[in-house]
Design an enzyme around this catalytic site. Structure first.
Site, PDB file in Angstrom:
ATOM      1  N   HIS A  23       0.870  -1.191   0.000  1.00 27.02           N
ATOM      2  CA  HIS A  23       0.000   0.000   0.000  1.00 27.02           C
ATOM      3  C   HIS A  23       0.902   1.235   0.000  1.00 27.02           C
ATOM      4  CE1 HIS A  23      -3.465   2.421   0.472  1.00 27.02           C
ATOM      5  NE2 HIS A  23      -3.793   2.189   1.724  1.00 27.02           N
ATOM      6  N   HIS A  72      -2.827  -1.441 -10.875  1.00 29.39           N
ATOM      7  CA  HIS A  72      -3.628  -0.955  -9.744  1.00 29.39           C
ATOM      8  C   HIS A  72      -4.855  -1.848  -9.620  1.00 29.39           C
ATOM      9  CE1 HIS A  72      -6.260   1.685  -7.363  1.00 29.39           C
ATOM     10  NE2 HIS A  72      -5.126   2.178  -6.903  1.00 29.39           N
ATOM     11  N   ASP A 122       2.722   5.709  -7.537  1.00 24.75           N
ATOM     12  CA  ASP A 122       3.988   5.445  -6.848  1.00 24.75           C
ATOM     13  C   ASP A 122       5.171   5.384  -7.815  1.00 24.75           C
ATOM     14  OD1 ASP A 122       2.636   5.075  -4.335  1.00 24.75           O
ATOM     15  OD2 ASP A 122       1.912   3.186  -5.147  1.00 24.75           O
TER      16      ASP A 122
HETATM   17  C1  MLT Z   1      -4.392   4.550  -2.799  1.00 25.26           C
HETATM   18  O1  MLT Z   1      -4.208   5.724  -3.144  1.00 25.26           O
HETATM   19  O2  MLT Z   1      -4.953   4.255  -1.733  1.00 25.26           O
HETATM   20  C2  MLT Z   1      -3.821   3.470  -3.632  1.00 25.26           C
HETATM   21  O3  MLT Z   1      -3.806   3.804  -4.986  1.00 25.26           O
HETATM   22  C3  MLT Z   1      -4.397   2.103  -3.357  1.00 25.26           C
HETATM   23  C4  MLT Z   1      -5.852   1.881  -3.644  1.00 25.26           C
HETATM   24  O4  MLT Z   1      -6.573   2.738  -4.122  1.00 25.26           O
HETATM   25  O5  MLT Z   1      -6.303   0.755  -3.373  1.00 25.26           O
END
Ligand code: MLT
Length: 388
Positions: free
Chosen positions: A228, A274, A329
């Site tokens: 995460h 994602h 990321d």
């Molecule tokens: C986020 O910003 O929390 C991440 O991209 C992970 C997600 O959306 O599951």
């Protein structure tokens, strides 16, 4: 089992068990949604548009569920500022935390202590206190952990993130570039729908009626994991590895071969894909644009841009990969490094500084507003017994 939400039919079968509840609706999120094709949308505004707002305008939008006029936003900020700064007792307690621990651990501990010194056991009040004071809390944690000296007092006449940049004692940084990058980083990470792990965890803990700060401390433990929030740290390490292998002048061809070799050796490739998105993460797109504008000659930026170009081409060759495009990321750690913050241990903490805002607002919704004000019940999904 089949169930229908709107006109979309969902089916739970054995194949969908133990798959991280991917895609199964469990509630409503009033702050944002993540569209597989369009990406993150804050209360109806695409993140690519909100990226150019002042942070406090975006926070107003998330908190009130509507865009504020200039006057409304100013008075919202003034009310936050009236909450003052962290108490001396809390600051003294943070400065005693063990520097040996990862800064995300310190952040969770600091949030737990924040309840002791600043909490009112009122979700809405505590949410506003959190929004007002979390920049100082995070600056205290980072300055303490890094040994960068005492955190300067907040200067509320500055904007929300300008104040944070002022409190962060980063050595040798071009504060203007750093400020610009931190402002964007903060804007892009406030919220990502209701089901990302940290948000879901925070709301789940709050559903047992744990207070706001305890729920956020748990949420930040969830964010700290490499799948995460810590992914940005691993992505920078990946860019550095490419550089190490290919040198500063790595070109597209070299990077492409590097990726192919890695995949052939069954090694991980970081920064792509994602759980929800099926396009390049628009948060990444905005970061790439800023990186190209501010740091076009930085070697990490150049490598990250090569990865952006060749990564999808290589990954698309594998039909099992549903999203071969860069996520946020892939570039966020690189741009922080280029802006003078080459300290990967703090990247997730900066993510947390921002994400705490969205989670706190979602907790207020679930505890005080959902189901006609009754709030959502304690989280209690069903697990089927199956011997190992
Ligand atoms: C986020 O910003 O929390 C991440 O991209 C992970 C997600 O959306 O599951």
């Amino acid at each position: 089992m089949r169930y229908c939400v709107g006109n979309v039919l969902f089916e739970i079968t054995e194949d969908t068990l133990e798959t991280g509840m991917r895609g199964y609706p469990v509630g409503y999120c009033p702050t944002s949604k993540v569209d597989p094709e369009k990406g993150l949308i804050y209360v109806g505004y695409p993140v690519s548009e909100v990226a150019f707002w002042a942070p406090i305008e975006a926070i107003y939008l998330l908190y009130h569920g509507k865009k504020g006029s200039a006057q409304e936003v100013t008075s919202f900020y003034r009310d936050l500022v009236k909450r003052g700064s962290l108490s001396d007792e809390l600051i003294a307690a943070i400065r005693k935390l063990p520097k040996k621990a990862h800064p995300m651990r310190l952040f969770s501990m600091a949030l737990l202590m924040m309840e002791t010194f600043e909490g009112k056991k009122d979700y809405r009040e505590d949410c506003l206190t959190l929004i007002a004071k979390v920049p100082q809390l995070v600056a205290e944690v980072i300055n303490h952990h890094a040994g960068w000296g005492d955190t300067p007092k907040p200067q509320p006449q500055l904007g929300y993130m300008e104040n944070f940049t002022h409190m962060l004692n980063v050595p040798d940084a071009n504060k203007q570039h750093l400020g610009e990058v931190l402002r964007l980083f903060n804007l892009l990470h406030y919220d990502h729908g209701g089901g990302n792990l940290s948000t879901f965890t925070g709301k789940a803990v709050a559903s047992g009626l744990e207070d706001l700060f305890g729920s956020l401390a748990a949420a930040m433990c969830a964010l700290a994991g490499p799948r995460h929030g810590r992914a940005n740290q691993d992505c920078l390490a990946f860019v550095q590895e490419v550089q190490h292998k290919l040198g500063e002048n790595a070109d597209e061809k070299g990077v492409e071969q590097f990726l192919r070799d890695r995949l052939a050796a069954h090694q991980l490739v970081f920064g792509f894909g994602h759980a929800v998105l099926r396009v390049e993460d628009p948060r990444a797109t905005v970061f790439y644009q800023m990186a190209e504008r501010l740091f076009p000659d930085h070697p990490f930026v150049k490598t990250a841009l090569h990865l952006r170009k060749v990564g999808p081409l290589v990954l698309k060759e594998n039909p099992k990969i549903s999203n071969p495009y860069p996520n946020v990321d892939a570039i966020s750690g690189t741009i922080l490094t280029a802006a003078g913050l080459p300290y990967p241990d703090y990247f997730t903490l900066l993510f947390g500084l921002s994400r705490c805002v969205g989670i706190a607002i979602q907790i207020v919704y679930e505890r005080l507003e959902a189901r006609g004000g009754k709030g959502t019940p304690i989280i209690r999904p069903k697990y089927l017994f199956k011997p190992r």
